[in-house]
Design a protein around this motif. Structure first.
Motif, mmCIF file in Angstrom:
data_model
loop_
_atom_site.group_PDB
_atom_site.id
_atom_site.type_symbol
_atom_site.label_atom_id
_atom_site.label_comp_id
_atom_site.label_asym_id
_atom_site.label_seq_id
_atom_site.Cartn_x
_atom_site.Cartn_y
_atom_site.Cartn_z
ATOM 1 N N LEU A 114 0.835 -1.192 0.000
ATOM 2 C CA LEU A 114 0.000 0.000 0.000
ATOM 3 C C LEU A 114 0.870 1.242 0.000
ATOM 4 C CD1 LEU A 114 -2.869 1.223 0.263
ATOM 5 C CD2 LEU A 114 -2.542 1.177 2.736
ATOM 6 N N ASP A 115 0.621 2.106 -0.951
ATOM 7 C CA ASP A 115 1.324 3.378 -1.021
ATOM 8 C C ASP A 115 0.617 4.364 -0.094
ATOM 9 O OD1 ASP A 115 2.730 5.631 -1.590
ATOM 10 O OD2 ASP A 115 2.261 5.692 -3.736
ATOM 11 N N ILE A 116 1.274 4.675 1.029
ATOM 12 C CA ILE A 116 0.651 5.514 2.048
ATOM 13 C C ILE A 116 0.341 6.909 1.516
ATOM 14 C CG2 ILE A 116 0.977 6.514 4.344
ATOM 15 C CD1 ILE A 116 2.801 4.190 4.992
ATOM 16 N N ASP B 255 -15.507 -10.340 -3.313
ATOM 17 C CA ASP B 255 -15.719 -11.619 -4.010
ATOM 18 C C ASP B 255 -14.391 -12.203 -4.465
ATOM 19 O OD1 ASP B 255 -18.423 -11.539 -3.645
ATOM 20 O OD2 ASP B 255 -18.883 -10.727 -5.635
ATOM 21 N N ASN B 256 -13.564 -11.350 -5.028
ATOM 22 C CA ASN B 256 -12.252 -11.800 -5.488
ATOM 23 C C ASN B 256 -11.353 -12.191 -4.309
ATOM 24 O OD1 ASN B 256 -10.234 -11.812 -7.911
ATOM 25 N ND2 ASN B 256 -9.172 -10.669 -6.325
ATOM 26 N N LEU B 257 -11.500 -11.487 -3.202
ATOM 27 C CA LEU B 257 -10.683 -11.746 -2.018
ATOM 28 C C LEU B 257 -10.885 -13.169 -1.497
ATOM 29 C CD1 LEU B 257 -8.814 -10.448 0.246
ATOM 30 C CD2 LEU B 257 -10.939 -10.057 1.497
ATOM 31 N N ASN C 143 -4.613 -6.210 -7.904
ATOM 32 C CA ASN C 143 -3.185 -6.536 -8.082
ATOM 33 C C ASN C 143 -2.442 -6.510 -6.750
ATOM 34 O OD1 ASN C 143 -3.341 -6.921 -10.854
ATOM 35 N ND2 ASN C 143 -2.943 -4.764 -11.322
ATOM 36 N N ASP C 144 -2.819 -5.580 -5.864
ATOM 37 C CA ASP C 144 -2.216 -5.544 -4.525
ATOM 38 C C ASP C 144 -2.558 -6.812 -3.743
ATOM 39 O OD1 ASP C 144 -1.043 -3.097 -4.960
ATOM 40 O OD2 ASP C 144 -2.668 -1.947 -4.029
#
Length: 381
Positions: free
Chosen positions: A33-35, A52-54, A73-74
Protein backbone atom coordinates in the motif's frame (compact mmCIF):
# COMPACT_ATOMS: atom_id res chain seq x y z
CA UNK A 1 -31.96 36.59 -0.92
CA UNK A 2 -33.90 34.05 1.15
CA UNK A 3 -34.09 31.76 -1.87
CA UNK A 4 -30.29 31.86 -2.29
CA UNK A 5 -29.81 31.09 1.41
CA UNK A 6 -32.19 28.16 1.15
CA UNK A 7 -30.23 26.74 -1.78
CA UNK A 8 -26.94 27.26 0.07
CA UNK A 9 -28.19 25.45 3.17
CA UNK A 10 -29.63 22.59 1.12
CA UNK A 11 -26.34 22.16 -0.75
CA UNK A 12 -24.40 22.27 2.51
CA UNK A 13 -26.65 19.69 4.15
CA UNK A 14 -26.35 17.47 1.07
CA UNK A 15 -22.54 17.76 1.19
CA UNK A 16 -22.41 16.95 4.91
CA UNK A 17 -24.74 13.99 4.44
CA UNK A 18 -22.77 12.64 1.48
CA UNK A 19 -19.51 12.91 3.44
CA UNK A 20 -20.95 11.25 6.52
CA UNK A 21 -22.28 8.14 4.79
CA UNK A 22 -18.92 7.01 3.38
CA UNK A 23 -18.00 3.45 4.29
CA UNK A 24 -14.26 3.06 4.81
CA UNK A 25 -12.47 -0.25 4.35
CA UNK A 26 -9.29 -0.77 6.39
CA UNK A 27 -6.67 -3.50 6.12
CA UNK A 28 -4.47 -4.68 9.00
CA UNK A 29 -0.76 -4.91 8.14
CA UNK A 30 -1.10 -4.24 4.40
CA UNK A 31 2.02 -5.17 2.44
CA UNK A 32 1.61 -3.31 -0.85
CA UNK A 33 0.00 0.00 0.00
CA UNK A 34 1.32 3.38 -1.02
CA UNK A 35 0.65 5.51 2.05
CA UNK A 36 1.00 8.78 0.11
CA UNK A 37 -1.50 7.84 -2.60
CA UNK A 38 -5.11 9.09 -2.24
CA UNK A 39 -7.73 6.65 -1.00
CA UNK A 40 -9.72 5.38 -4.01
CA UNK A 41 -13.50 5.71 -3.96
CA UNK A 42 -15.27 2.67 -5.41
CA UNK A 43 -18.89 2.28 -6.30
CA UNK A 44 -21.06 -0.39 -4.69
CA UNK A 45 -20.52 -2.99 -7.45
CA UNK A 46 -16.72 -2.62 -7.45
CA UNK A 47 -16.66 -2.91 -3.65
CA UNK A 48 -18.53 -6.19 -3.80
CA UNK A 49 -16.29 -7.49 -6.59
CA UNK A 50 -13.26 -6.70 -4.42
CA UNK A 51 -14.47 -8.94 -1.60
CA UNK A 52 -15.72 -11.62 -4.01
CA UNK A 53 -12.25 -11.80 -5.49
CA UNK A 54 -10.68 -11.75 -2.02
CA UNK A 55 -12.41 -14.96 -0.94
CA UNK A 56 -11.83 -16.76 -4.24
CA UNK A 57 -15.13 -16.30 -6.06
CA UNK A 58 -15.07 -16.27 -9.86
CA UNK A 59 -14.99 -12.62 -10.95
CA UNK A 60 -13.74 -13.19 -14.52
CA UNK A 61 -17.06 -12.09 -15.98
CA UNK A 62 -16.94 -8.75 -14.10
CA UNK A 63 -15.71 -5.54 -15.65
CA UNK A 64 -13.12 -3.94 -13.37
CA UNK A 65 -12.45 -0.22 -13.01
CA UNK A 66 -8.88 1.07 -13.00
CA UNK A 67 -8.98 1.67 -9.23
CA UNK A 68 -10.27 -1.84 -8.62
CA UNK A 69 -7.62 -3.38 -10.88
CA UNK A 70 -4.89 -1.74 -8.78
CA UNK A 71 -6.45 -3.04 -5.57
CA UNK A 72 -6.83 -6.56 -6.96
CA UNK A 73 -3.19 -6.54 -8.08
CA UNK A 74 -2.22 -5.54 -4.52
CA UNK A 75 -4.18 -8.56 -3.29
CA UNK A 76 -2.25 -10.88 -5.57
CA UNK A 77 1.13 -9.39 -4.61
CA UNK A 78 0.40 -9.63 -0.87
CA UNK A 79 2.19 -12.96 -0.41
CA UNK A 80 2.35 -12.87 3.40
CA UNK A 81 -1.43 -12.61 3.74
CA UNK A 82 -2.62 -14.61 0.75
CA UNK A 83 -2.34 -17.96 2.57
CA UNK A 84 -4.28 -16.83 5.64
CA UNK A 85 -8.02 -17.20 6.32
CA UNK A 86 -9.93 -13.94 5.97
CA UNK A 87 -11.35 -12.13 9.00
CA UNK A 88 -13.78 -9.29 8.24
CA UNK A 89 -14.79 -7.02 11.14
CA UNK A 90 -18.12 -5.47 10.13
CA UNK A 91 -17.94 -2.46 12.45
CA UNK A 92 -21.01 -0.36 13.21
CA UNK A 93 -20.17 3.34 13.38
CA UNK A 94 -17.53 5.49 11.74
CA UNK A 95 -14.33 5.17 13.76
CA UNK A 96 -10.95 6.88 13.61
CA UNK A 97 -8.52 3.99 14.01
CA UNK A 98 -5.26 5.04 15.68
CA UNK A 99 -2.96 2.07 15.05
CA UNK A 100 -0.22 2.65 12.48
CA UNK A 101 -0.65 -0.93 11.25
CA UNK A 102 -4.28 -0.33 10.19
CA UNK A 103 -4.59 1.54 6.87
CA UNK A 104 -7.61 2.61 4.81
CA UNK A 105 -7.46 0.96 1.37
CA UNK A 106 -10.63 2.34 -0.22
CA UNK A 107 -13.97 4.03 0.44
CA UNK A 108 -17.42 3.61 -0.98
CA UNK A 109 -20.41 5.94 -0.84
CA UNK A 110 -22.71 2.93 -0.54
CA UNK A 111 -23.20 0.79 2.54
CA UNK A 112 -21.89 -2.79 2.46
CA UNK A 113 -24.29 -3.82 5.21
CA UNK A 114 -26.68 -5.65 2.86
CA UNK A 115 -23.79 -7.31 1.02
CA UNK A 116 -22.35 -8.88 4.17
CA UNK A 117 -25.80 -9.72 5.50
CA UNK A 118 -26.48 -11.79 2.36
CA UNK A 119 -22.91 -13.03 1.95
CA UNK A 120 -22.70 -16.54 0.50
CA UNK A 121 -19.60 -18.64 0.09
CA UNK A 122 -19.24 -22.37 0.70
CA UNK A 123 -20.83 -23.76 3.85
CA UNK A 124 -22.16 -21.34 6.44
CA UNK A 125 -21.66 -21.93 10.18
CA UNK A 126 -23.08 -19.73 12.93
CA UNK A 127 -20.38 -19.90 15.61
CA UNK A 128 -21.82 -17.33 18.02
CA UNK A 129 -24.24 -14.41 17.95
CA UNK A 130 -21.39 -12.31 16.54
CA UNK A 131 -19.37 -14.64 14.28
CA UNK A 132 -20.42 -16.37 11.05
CA UNK A 133 -17.95 -18.52 9.12
CA UNK A 134 -17.99 -19.42 5.44
CA UNK A 135 -15.90 -21.84 3.41
CA UNK A 136 -15.08 -25.46 2.73
CA UNK A 137 -14.37 -26.91 6.16
CA UNK A 138 -12.32 -30.09 6.39
CA UNK A 139 -13.97 -31.11 9.66
CA UNK A 140 -16.32 -29.86 12.38
CA UNK A 141 -13.54 -28.89 14.80
CA UNK A 142 -14.49 -25.20 14.82
CA UNK A 143 -18.14 -25.97 15.51
CA UNK A 144 -17.10 -28.21 18.39
CA UNK A 145 -14.69 -25.55 19.66
CA UNK A 146 -17.51 -22.99 19.92
CA UNK A 147 -20.00 -25.48 21.36
CA UNK A 148 -19.38 -24.35 24.95
CA UNK A 149 -18.53 -20.73 24.20
CA UNK A 150 -21.23 -19.37 26.56
CA UNK A 151 -19.78 -21.42 29.41
CA UNK A 152 -16.24 -20.15 28.75
CA UNK A 153 -17.04 -16.50 28.02
CA UNK A 154 -16.73 -15.20 31.59
CA UNK A 155 -13.21 -16.63 31.94
CA UNK A 156 -12.26 -15.35 28.47
CA UNK A 157 -13.35 -11.83 29.39
CA UNK A 158 -11.51 -11.93 32.73
CA UNK A 159 -8.27 -12.94 30.98
CA UNK A 160 -8.74 -10.20 28.38
CA UNK A 161 -9.17 -7.54 31.08
CA UNK A 162 -6.08 -8.63 32.98
CA UNK A 163 -3.96 -8.63 29.79
CA UNK A 164 -5.08 -5.14 28.79
CA UNK A 165 -4.48 -3.75 32.27
CA UNK A 166 -0.84 -4.78 31.78
CA UNK A 167 -0.63 -3.23 28.30
CA UNK A 168 -2.66 -0.06 28.96
CA UNK A 169 -1.71 1.30 32.41
CA UNK A 170 -4.84 3.45 32.74
CA UNK A 171 -7.11 0.81 31.21
CA UNK A 172 -10.72 1.25 32.28
CA UNK A 173 -12.73 -1.91 31.51
CA UNK A 174 -16.29 -1.36 30.37
CA UNK A 175 -19.40 -3.04 31.72
CA UNK A 176 -21.08 -2.88 28.30
CA UNK A 177 -22.37 -6.41 27.84
CA UNK A 178 -22.42 -6.10 24.05
CA UNK A 179 -18.68 -5.32 24.03
CA UNK A 180 -17.97 -8.20 26.41
CA UNK A 181 -19.85 -10.62 24.13
CA UNK A 182 -18.10 -9.46 20.97
CA UNK A 183 -14.58 -9.35 22.41
CA UNK A 184 -15.03 -12.76 24.00
CA UNK A 185 -16.09 -14.16 20.62
CA UNK A 186 -12.99 -12.72 18.94
CA UNK A 187 -10.69 -14.04 21.66
CA UNK A 188 -12.25 -17.48 21.37
CA UNK A 189 -11.68 -17.41 17.61
CA UNK A 190 -8.04 -16.55 18.28
CA UNK A 191 -7.81 -19.46 20.73
CA UNK A 192 -9.14 -21.73 17.98
CA UNK A 193 -6.43 -20.52 15.60
CA UNK A 194 -3.74 -21.31 18.16
CA UNK A 195 -5.18 -24.70 19.09
CA UNK A 196 -3.75 -27.90 17.63
CA UNK A 197 -7.17 -28.94 16.39
CA UNK A 198 -7.55 -26.00 14.00
CA UNK A 199 -7.72 -26.94 10.32
CA UNK A 200 -8.32 -23.83 8.22
CA UNK A 201 -8.24 -23.14 4.51
CA UNK A 202 -6.76 -19.95 3.08
CA UNK A 203 -10.16 -19.20 1.51
CA UNK A 204 -12.04 -19.60 4.75
CA UNK A 205 -13.91 -16.43 5.77
CA UNK A 206 -15.09 -15.16 9.15
CA UNK A 207 -17.47 -12.20 9.37
CA UNK A 208 -17.73 -10.59 12.81
CA UNK A 209 -20.55 -8.10 13.43
CA UNK A 210 -19.05 -5.64 15.92
CA UNK A 211 -21.62 -3.13 17.21
CA UNK A 212 -20.50 -2.32 20.74
CA UNK A 213 -18.23 0.66 19.97
CA UNK A 214 -21.23 2.48 18.51
CA UNK A 215 -23.24 1.50 21.58
CA UNK A 216 -20.59 2.89 23.95
CA UNK A 217 -20.17 6.08 21.87
CA UNK A 218 -23.90 6.80 22.00
CA UNK A 219 -24.10 6.22 25.75
CA UNK A 220 -21.01 8.09 27.01
CA UNK A 221 -19.39 9.67 23.95
CA UNK A 222 -16.29 9.07 21.83
CA UNK A 223 -14.15 11.32 24.02
CA UNK A 224 -14.72 9.22 27.13
CA UNK A 225 -11.80 7.23 28.50
CA UNK A 226 -13.88 4.05 28.39
CA UNK A 227 -14.55 4.39 24.65
CA UNK A 228 -10.91 5.24 23.91
CA UNK A 229 -9.66 2.25 25.92
CA UNK A 230 -12.10 -0.20 24.31
CA UNK A 231 -11.16 0.94 20.79
CA UNK A 232 -7.46 0.72 21.66
CA UNK A 233 -7.85 -2.75 23.17
CA UNK A 234 -9.71 -3.94 20.06
CA UNK A 235 -6.95 -2.61 17.81
CA UNK A 236 -4.27 -4.26 19.98
CA UNK A 237 -6.11 -7.57 19.75
CA UNK A 238 -6.42 -7.42 15.95
CA UNK A 239 -2.93 -6.06 15.18
CA UNK A 240 -0.72 -7.75 17.75
CA UNK A 241 -2.44 -11.11 18.13
CA UNK A 242 -5.01 -12.07 15.51
CA UNK A 243 -3.14 -10.75 12.47
CA UNK A 244 -0.63 -13.58 12.96
CA UNK A 245 -3.33 -16.05 11.92
CA UNK A 246 -5.82 -14.04 9.84
CA UNK A 247 -5.83 -11.58 6.96
CA UNK A 248 -7.96 -8.88 8.61
CA UNK A 249 -10.22 -6.23 7.10
CA UNK A 250 -12.26 -3.68 9.06
CA UNK A 251 -15.42 -2.21 7.53
CA UNK A 252 -16.24 1.11 9.21
CA UNK A 253 -19.90 1.74 8.44
CA UNK A 254 -21.47 5.17 8.95
CA UNK A 255 -23.49 5.46 12.15
CA UNK A 256 -26.44 7.24 10.52
CA UNK A 257 -29.77 5.51 11.20
CA UNK A 258 -28.13 2.42 12.75
CA UNK A 259 -30.41 1.02 15.42
CA UNK A 260 -28.61 -1.44 17.70
CA UNK A 261 -30.88 -1.22 20.74
CA UNK A 262 -32.23 -4.72 20.10
CA UNK A 263 -28.65 -6.07 20.12
CA UNK A 264 -27.95 -4.47 23.51
CA UNK A 265 -31.10 -6.06 24.94
CA UNK A 266 -30.10 -9.43 23.52
CA UNK A 267 -26.64 -9.11 25.08
CA UNK A 268 -28.13 -8.31 28.50
CA UNK A 269 -30.27 -11.44 28.28
CA UNK A 270 -27.31 -13.60 27.33
CA UNK A 271 -26.67 -16.57 29.63
CA UNK A 272 -23.00 -15.55 29.76
CA UNK A 273 -23.70 -13.17 32.64
CA UNK A 274 -26.06 -15.31 34.68
CA UNK A 275 -24.65 -18.78 34.16
CA UNK A 276 -24.45 -20.62 37.50
CA UNK A 277 -26.29 -23.82 36.61
CA UNK A 278 -25.55 -25.98 33.58
CA UNK A 279 -27.54 -28.45 31.54
CA UNK A 280 -24.91 -31.20 31.47
CA UNK A 281 -21.97 -32.30 33.58
CA UNK A 282 -19.54 -31.61 30.72
CA UNK A 283 -20.87 -28.06 30.32
CA UNK A 284 -20.44 -27.50 34.06
CA UNK A 285 -16.86 -28.81 34.03
CA UNK A 286 -15.92 -26.67 31.01
CA UNK A 287 -17.65 -23.54 32.26
CA UNK A 288 -16.12 -23.72 35.75
CA UNK A 289 -12.74 -25.25 34.83
CA UNK A 290 -13.65 -28.36 36.82
CA UNK A 291 -14.80 -26.13 39.69
CA UNK A 292 -11.22 -24.77 39.72
CA UNK A 293 -10.16 -28.10 41.28
CA UNK A 294 -11.90 -27.09 44.52
CA UNK A 295 -15.03 -29.19 44.15
CA UNK A 296 -17.12 -31.33 41.84
CA UNK A 297 -19.95 -30.74 39.40
CA UNK A 298 -23.01 -32.30 40.98
CA UNK A 299 -26.53 -32.72 39.64
CA UNK A 300 -29.20 -30.86 41.61
CA UNK A 301 -32.64 -31.65 40.21
CA UNK A 302 -32.24 -31.13 36.43
CA UNK A 303 -29.23 -28.79 36.57
CA UNK A 304 -25.53 -29.24 37.27
CA UNK A 305 -23.54 -26.91 39.51
CA UNK A 306 -20.39 -26.90 41.65
CA UNK A 307 -20.36 -28.30 45.16
CA UNK A 308 -17.20 -26.92 46.77
CA UNK A 309 -14.88 -28.88 49.04
CA UNK A 310 -12.34 -27.53 51.57
CA UNK A 311 -8.65 -28.06 50.83
CA UNK A 312 -5.89 -28.80 53.35
CA UNK A 313 -2.37 -27.41 52.99
CA UNK A 314 0.08 -29.86 54.56
CA UNK A 315 2.91 -27.28 54.56
CA UNK A 316 1.04 -24.66 56.59
CA UNK A 317 -1.37 -27.13 58.23
CA UNK A 318 -4.27 -24.86 57.28
CA UNK A 319 -7.67 -25.70 55.82
CA UNK A 320 -9.15 -23.39 53.17
CA UNK A 321 -12.88 -23.28 52.57
CA UNK A 322 -13.96 -22.41 48.99
CA UNK A 323 -17.17 -20.71 47.88
CA UNK A 324 -18.68 -19.20 44.72
CA UNK A 325 -20.46 -20.61 41.69
CA UNK A 326 -17.15 -22.01 40.40
CA UNK A 327 -15.39 -22.46 43.78
CA UNK A 328 -12.80 -19.80 43.02
CA UNK A 329 -13.20 -17.64 46.13
CA UNK A 330 -11.86 -18.25 49.60
CA UNK A 331 -14.43 -18.25 52.38
CA UNK A 332 -13.13 -15.57 54.74
CA UNK A 333 -16.32 -15.32 56.77
CA UNK A 334 -14.99 -17.42 59.71
CA UNK A 335 -11.65 -15.55 60.22
CA UNK A 336 -13.40 -12.25 59.51
CA UNK A 337 -16.04 -12.91 62.15
CA UNK A 338 -13.37 -14.10 64.59
CA UNK A 339 -11.32 -10.95 64.05
CA UNK A 340 -14.40 -8.72 64.32
CA UNK A 341 -15.72 -10.16 67.56
CA UNK A 342 -12.25 -10.40 69.11
CA UNK A 343 -11.70 -6.72 68.32
CA UNK A 344 -15.08 -5.80 69.83
CA UNK A 345 -14.31 -7.85 72.97
CA UNK A 346 -10.92 -6.15 73.40
CA UNK A 347 -12.44 -2.70 73.00
CA UNK A 348 -15.14 -3.48 75.58
CA UNK A 349 -12.51 -4.89 77.94
CA UNK A 350 -10.31 -1.79 77.67
CA UNK A 351 -13.28 0.59 78.12
CA UNK A 352 -14.49 -1.42 81.15
CA UNK A 353 -11.00 -1.35 82.71
CA UNK A 354 -10.74 2.42 82.32
CA UNK A 355 -14.19 2.91 83.83
CA UNK A 356 -13.27 0.62 86.77
CA UNK A 357 -10.08 2.57 87.51
CA UNK A 358 -11.95 5.86 87.30
CA UNK A 359 -14.63 4.68 89.71
CA UNK A 360 -12.05 3.34 92.20
CA UNK A 361 -10.17 6.65 92.19
CA UNK A 362 -13.33 8.66 92.95
CA UNK A 363 -14.44 6.55 96.01
CA UNK A 364 -13.79 8.18 99.51
CA UNK A 365 -10.90 6.75 101.58
CA UNK A 366 -11.53 4.75 104.80
CA UNK A 367 -11.57 6.74 108.09
CA UNK A 368 -8.11 5.67 109.31
CA UNK A 369 -6.44 6.49 105.95
CA UNK A 370 -8.36 9.74 105.70
CA UNK A 371 -7.19 10.81 109.23
CA UNK A 372 -3.60 9.94 108.37
CA UNK A 373 -3.81 11.98 105.22
CA UNK A 374 -5.18 15.01 107.10
CA UNK A 375 -2.47 14.86 109.82
CA UNK A 376 0.27 14.69 107.23
CA UNK A 377 -1.09 17.69 105.42
CA UNK A 378 -1.18 19.68 108.71
CA UNK A 379 2.45 18.94 109.40
CA UNK A 380 3.37 20.24 105.99
CA UNK A 381 1.57 23.48 106.79
Amino acid sequence: MKFNQLISWSLLSTLVTSQSIFTTIYEVNPQNLDINSPIPNLNSKDSQIYFDNLVGKDTSHSKLSLELIDLVNDQIDDVSNIQKPKLIINLAGDVDLQSKEIKPIFQTSNSLKTYFKNFKYGHKKQLSNEIISFGEFQDDSIKEFFKYFNEKAQAIWSNFKSQNQKIIKTYNPTNDKLFINEISSLKHLQDYATSKSSVESKNQVYIVNFNSLLSIARKIGKNSQTYIHQQQSLENLLVNEMSKFYHIFIISNPSINQDISHLQKRAEQSPIFNLKNYGTKQACEIGTNNCNNHGQCTQLKEQWSCVCSPSFNKTTSKTTVWVGSDCNKKDVSVPANLFLWTTIALVLLIVGGIQLLASVGSDPLPGVLDAATLSTSKKNI
